[in-house]
Motif scaffolding. Structure first.
Motif, mmCIF file in Angstrom:
data_model
loop_
_atom_site.group_PDB
_atom_site.id
_atom_site.type_symbol
_atom_site.label_atom_id
_atom_site.label_comp_id
_atom_site.label_asym_id
_atom_site.label_seq_id
_atom_site.Cartn_x
_atom_site.Cartn_y
_atom_site.Cartn_z
ATOM 1 N N UNK A 8 -38.495 -61.281 -76.673
ATOM 2 C CA UNK A 8 -39.009 -59.966 -77.493
ATOM 3 C C UNK A 8 -38.245 -59.741 -78.559
ATOM 4 N N UNK A 9 -37.018 -59.592 -78.557
ATOM 5 C CA UNK A 9 -35.881 -59.266 -79.323
ATOM 6 C C UNK A 9 -35.892 -60.270 -80.723
ATOM 7 N N UNK A 10 -35.437 -59.372 -81.587
ATOM 8 C CA UNK A 10 -35.199 -60.073 -82.879
ATOM 9 C C UNK A 10 -33.642 -60.474 -83.039
ATOM 10 N N UNK A 11 -33.253 -61.496 -83.249
ATOM 11 C CA UNK A 11 -31.875 -61.912 -83.247
ATOM 12 C C UNK A 11 -31.492 -62.616 -84.556
ATOM 13 N N UNK A 12 -30.495 -62.166 -85.367
ATOM 14 C CA UNK A 12 -30.194 -62.556 -86.681
ATOM 15 C C UNK A 12 -28.693 -63.003 -86.519
ATOM 16 N N UNK A 13 -28.662 -64.230 -87.251
ATOM 17 C CA UNK A 13 -27.136 -64.666 -87.402
ATOM 18 C C UNK A 13 -26.719 -64.172 -88.653
ATOM 19 N N UNK A 14 -25.554 -63.160 -89.029
ATOM 20 C CA UNK A 14 -25.484 -62.740 -90.005
ATOM 21 C C UNK A 14 -24.227 -63.146 -90.603
ATOM 22 N N UNK A 15 -23.315 -64.209 -89.998
ATOM 23 C CA UNK A 15 -22.244 -64.811 -90.331
ATOM 24 C C UNK A 15 -22.217 -66.194 -89.257
ATOM 25 N N UNK A 16 -21.264 -66.953 -89.753
ATOM 26 C CA UNK A 16 -20.861 -68.088 -88.874
ATOM 27 C C UNK A 16 -20.505 -67.420 -87.404
ATOM 28 N N UNK A 20 -26.861 -60.339 -84.474
ATOM 29 C CA UNK A 20 -27.156 -58.855 -84.348
ATOM 30 C C UNK A 20 -28.334 -59.020 -83.426
ATOM 31 N N UNK A 21 -28.784 -58.035 -82.727
ATOM 32 C CA UNK A 21 -30.122 -57.960 -82.012
ATOM 33 C C UNK A 21 -30.873 -56.573 -82.204
ATOM 34 N N UNK A 22 -31.929 -56.611 -82.144
ATOM 35 C CA UNK A 22 -32.909 -55.513 -82.410
ATOM 36 C C UNK A 22 -34.137 -55.649 -81.651
ATOM 37 N N UNK A 23 -34.770 -54.596 -81.474
ATOM 38 C CA UNK A 23 -36.096 -54.809 -80.604
ATOM 39 C C UNK A 23 -36.783 -53.346 -81.179
ATOM 40 N N UNK A 24 -37.924 -53.690 -81.623
ATOM 41 C CA UNK A 24 -38.812 -52.531 -82.022
ATOM 42 C C UNK A 24 -38.408 -51.761 -82.947
ATOM 43 N N UNK A 25 -37.404 -52.377 -83.721
ATOM 44 C CA UNK A 25 -36.735 -51.352 -84.813
ATOM 45 C C UNK A 25 -35.297 -50.846 -84.101
ATOM 46 N N UNK A 29 -27.392 -54.265 -80.222
ATOM 47 C CA UNK A 29 -25.793 -54.740 -80.144
ATOM 48 C C UNK A 29 -25.641 -55.911 -80.939
ATOM 49 N N UNK A 30 -24.328 -56.805 -80.610
ATOM 50 C CA UNK A 30 -24.037 -57.883 -81.628
ATOM 51 C C UNK A 30 -23.178 -58.870 -80.416
ATOM 52 N N UNK A 31 -23.198 -59.904 -80.923
ATOM 53 C CA UNK A 31 -22.488 -61.247 -80.287
ATOM 54 C C UNK A 31 -21.963 -61.814 -81.288
ATOM 55 N N UNK A 32 -20.320 -62.161 -80.686
ATOM 56 C CA UNK A 32 -19.584 -62.647 -81.572
ATOM 57 C C UNK A 32 -19.067 -64.058 -80.819
ATOM 58 N N UNK A 33 -18.825 -65.110 -81.636
ATOM 59 C CA UNK A 33 -18.214 -66.252 -81.044
ATOM 60 C C UNK A 33 -16.787 -66.399 -81.000
ATOM 61 N N UNK A 42 -21.423 -57.295 -77.269
ATOM 62 C CA UNK A 42 -21.123 -55.974 -77.458
ATOM 63 C C UNK A 42 -22.512 -54.988 -77.617
ATOM 64 N N UNK A 43 -22.334 -53.706 -77.121
ATOM 65 C CA UNK A 43 -23.212 -52.818 -77.451
ATOM 66 C C UNK A 43 -23.614 -52.103 -78.450
ATOM 67 N N UNK A 44 -24.615 -51.284 -78.504
ATOM 68 C CA UNK A 44 -25.066 -51.036 -80.163
ATOM 69 C C UNK A 44 -23.825 -50.247 -80.613
ATOM 70 N N UNK A 45 -22.791 -49.800 -79.939
ATOM 71 C CA UNK A 45 -21.541 -49.014 -80.506
ATOM 72 C C UNK A 45 -20.437 -50.000 -80.851
#
Length: 72
Positions: A8-16, A20-25, A29-33, A42-45
């Motif tokens: 349901x969430x939108x996940x975008x790879x913004x860099x290698x 980042x994830x969003x849901x209904x705008x 949070x984000x994820x780093x490899x 990581x959470x939204x903060x």
């Protein structure tokens, strides 16, 4: 956000290796490899939630934390 799934969430790879994830705008949070191949969820903060073995697990972790309003 109750009952939301990672599909349901939108996940975008913004860099290698950085997602980042969003849901209904709303920013979830984000994820780093990490260099060892694990994923830091990581959470939204951008506060660490936990380290995960794979990307889908990290996505679920971010989504669940957002749904529960969790902050470390």
């Amino acid at each position: 956000m109750t009952g939301a799934d990672i599909a349901d969430a939108t996940w975008a790879r913004v860099d290698d290796g950085f997602y980042v994830g969003s849901l209904e705008g709303a920013f979830l949070g984000c994820i780093d490899t990490l260099p060892d191949g694990r994923f830091a969820a990581m959470d939204a903060h951008t506060q660490p939630i936990r380290t995960c073995a794979d990307l889908p697990e990290a996505m679920r972790t971010v989504l669940e934390a957002a749904a529960q309003g969790e902050r470390p």
